[in-house]
Design a protein around this motif. Structure first.
Motif, PDB file in Angstrom:
ATOM      1  N   UNK A  75       0.854  -1.113  -0.103  1.00 52.88           N
ATOM      2  CA  UNK A  75       0.124  -0.004  -0.174  1.00 52.88           C
ATOM      3  C   UNK A  75       0.915   1.218  -0.104  1.00 52.88           C
ATOM      4  N   UNK A  76       0.961   1.876  -1.188  1.00 51.64           N
ATOM      5  CA  UNK A  76       1.517   3.265  -1.110  1.00 51.64           C
ATOM      6  C   UNK A  76       0.561   4.339  -0.484  1.00 51.64           C
ATOM      7  N   UNK A  77       1.129   5.235   0.438  1.00 49.49           N
ATOM      8  CA  UNK A  77       0.191   6.284   1.010  1.00 49.49           C
ATOM      9  C   UNK A  77       0.887   7.448   0.769  1.00 49.49           C
ATOM     10  N   UNK A  78       0.069   8.273   0.001  1.00 51.59           N
ATOM     11  CA  UNK A  78       0.605   9.898  -0.261  1.00 51.59           C
ATOM     12  C   UNK A  78      -0.140  10.661   0.353  1.00 51.59           C
ATOM     13  N   UNK A 117       4.182   1.972   2.562  1.00 44.46           N
ATOM     14  CA  UNK A 117       5.113   2.932   2.219  1.00 44.46           C
ATOM     15  C   UNK A 117       4.386   4.368   2.325  1.00 44.46           C
ATOM     16  N   UNK A 118       5.196   5.246   2.896  1.00 41.63           N
ATOM     17  CA  UNK A 118       4.570   6.924   2.966  1.00 41.63           C
ATOM     18  C   UNK A 118       5.502   7.496   1.977  1.00 41.63           C
ATOM     19  N   UNK A 126       8.902  13.800  -0.621  1.00 35.85           N
ATOM     20  CA  UNK A 126       9.870  12.884   0.048  1.00 35.85           C
ATOM     21  C   UNK A 126       9.205  11.583   0.447  1.00 35.85           C
ATOM     22  N   UNK A 127      10.069  10.564   0.393  1.00 34.53           N
ATOM     23  CA  UNK A 127       9.898   9.191   0.650  1.00 34.53           C
ATOM     24  C   UNK A 127      10.173   9.135   2.312  1.00 34.53           C
ATOM     25  N   UNK A 128       8.901   9.278   2.963  1.00 35.67           N
ATOM     26  CA  UNK A 128       9.329   9.049   4.538  1.00 35.67           C
ATOM     27  C   UNK A 128       9.358   7.623   4.930  1.00 35.67           C
ATOM     28  N   UNK A 129       8.928   6.740   4.221  1.00 29.98           N
ATOM     29  CA  UNK A 129       9.313   5.214   4.552  1.00 29.98           C
ATOM     30  C   UNK A 129       9.166   4.428   3.429  1.00 29.98           C
ATOM     31  N   UNK A 130      10.006   3.531   3.164  1.00 28.41           N
ATOM     32  CA  UNK A 130       9.840   2.516   1.842  1.00 28.41           C
ATOM     33  C   UNK A 130       9.049   1.645   2.536  1.00 28.41           C
ATOM     34  N   UNK A 131       8.700   0.644   1.587  1.00 25.50           N
ATOM     35  CA  UNK A 131       7.490  -0.398   1.660  1.00 25.50           C
ATOM     36  C   UNK A 131       8.043  -1.135   3.049  1.00 25.50           C
TER      37      UNK A 131
END
Length: 331
Positions: A75-78, A117-118, A126-131
């Motif tokens: 799940x990609x959370x944006x 992933x956040x 910015x990618x705060x957290x990868x999967x």
């Protein structure tokens, strides 16, 4: 009699532990030889090194029953963190970002074992957290999210994270094509950057198996604090209207984005309610009811031993200090 199998789950690479131990023991032996009067103290330090090695190799034995769930979802959370997400019109008069954080917590409860992933966006993406399947790490990253400053950006643009979203989902698809991918897009849908035209999210549809667009705000709009962390009631001012600026939910835009991504749209006004959407998501679990071997770790015994040795070292040092003071007084 049942034989217990010893296991090791080191905190650091084995070679690094070995090299460090050899260097420290060699150093202690050097001082054992060179300083005979301090031999007891240096022998004690060799024991401390041994206890430290015992901690680092993380020994264990036996097994205990444990259950685990592994979901097939990624799940990609944006999340939109532009200034407008500080507007005070969620759940009455709370900041919109509070609503996002509450919803992300609910998502982890609805999808246990999923990999999250956040990604956040404002003036930059910015990618705060990868999967990761570590839901606590995901929630920690969500908890520390803040909106950007009132004067940090040049206006908001909802399609800012489009390239990062595409790269993230495409990479996830290539790494694990067998897994299902969802996208969660949390924003108020406002575009305030002059002269910019929003791009289409159509490409996302080919990379996901579904998703949801979460809309925050109201049609009447909400005021935005100049400093959301301050207790002073000071709001962003609109020179054109000569009143406090209002950020308004752009629901038509959010509905359009959801349609382009092949996702569902839901207006978020209070805590709860994501369960209905989550129930419609097709997910499966592996090893749901299996028992996994979880080791009984005993490195705490070495930690206790190290603590006792450190106390003895402290006592010896204290005794030496007092002996030195007595000798100085006799001079």
């Amino acid at each position: 009699m049942i034989a217990l199998e010893l296991t090791y789950r080191p905190f650091a690479p084995g070679w690094l532990i070995a090299v460090g131990a050899v260097v420290l023991v060699a150093l202690c032996l050097f001082f054992v030889v060179r300083r005979p009067l301090e031999r007891t103290a240096w022998l004690l330090r060799i024991l401390m090194v041994a206890a430290l090695v015992g901690i680092l190799v993380r020994p264990g034995y036996g097994t205990v029953p444990a259950k685990a769930k592994t979901s097939d979802l990624e799940i990609l959370v944006v999340v939109d963190r532009t200034t407008s997400m500080s507007a005070l019109d969620w759940n009455g008069s709370e900041p919109r970002l509070n609503g996002v954080q509450a919803d992300l917590k609910e998502l982890t409860e609805e999808f246990p074992g999923a990999r999250f992933s956040l990604v956040t966006f404002g003036a930059f993406v910015r990618t705060e957290l990868p999967y990761s399947s570590d839901s606590q790490a995901f929630l920690a990253a969500a908890e520390v999210m803040t909106v950007e400053g009132a004067f940090d950006g040049e206006g908001s643009l909802v399609d800012m994270p489009l390239e990062v979203m595409t790269e993230s989902l495409d990479g996830a698809k290539k790494r694990h094509p067998e897994r299902k991918r969802l996208v969660v897009f949390a924003t108020d849908g406002e575009n305030t950057r002059d002269g910019a035209e929003q791009r289409s999210f159509d490409d996302i549809d080919d990379l996901v198996d579904g998703g949801i667009v979460l809309g925050y705000g109201t049609e009447s709009g909400g005021k935005m604090p100049v400093d959301p962390e301050a207790d002073i009631d000071s709001y962003i001012y609109d020179d054109a209207t000569q009143q406090d600026a209002l950020s308004k939910l752009d629901e038509p835009n959010l509905t359009k984005i959801a349609g382009e991504m092949g996702a569902t749209y839901q207006h978020r006004e209070a805590v709860g309610g994501l369960d209905k959407w989550a129930d419609d998501v097709d997910q499966s679990f592996s090893n749901e009811d299996d028992e996994f071997a979880t080791k009984n770790e005993v490195y705490w015994m070495f930690a206790l031993g190290l603590f006792v040795l450190a106390l003895i070292e402290l006592a010896l040092a204290w005794r030496g200090f007092h002996a030195a003071r007595r000798e100085l007084k006799q001079l």
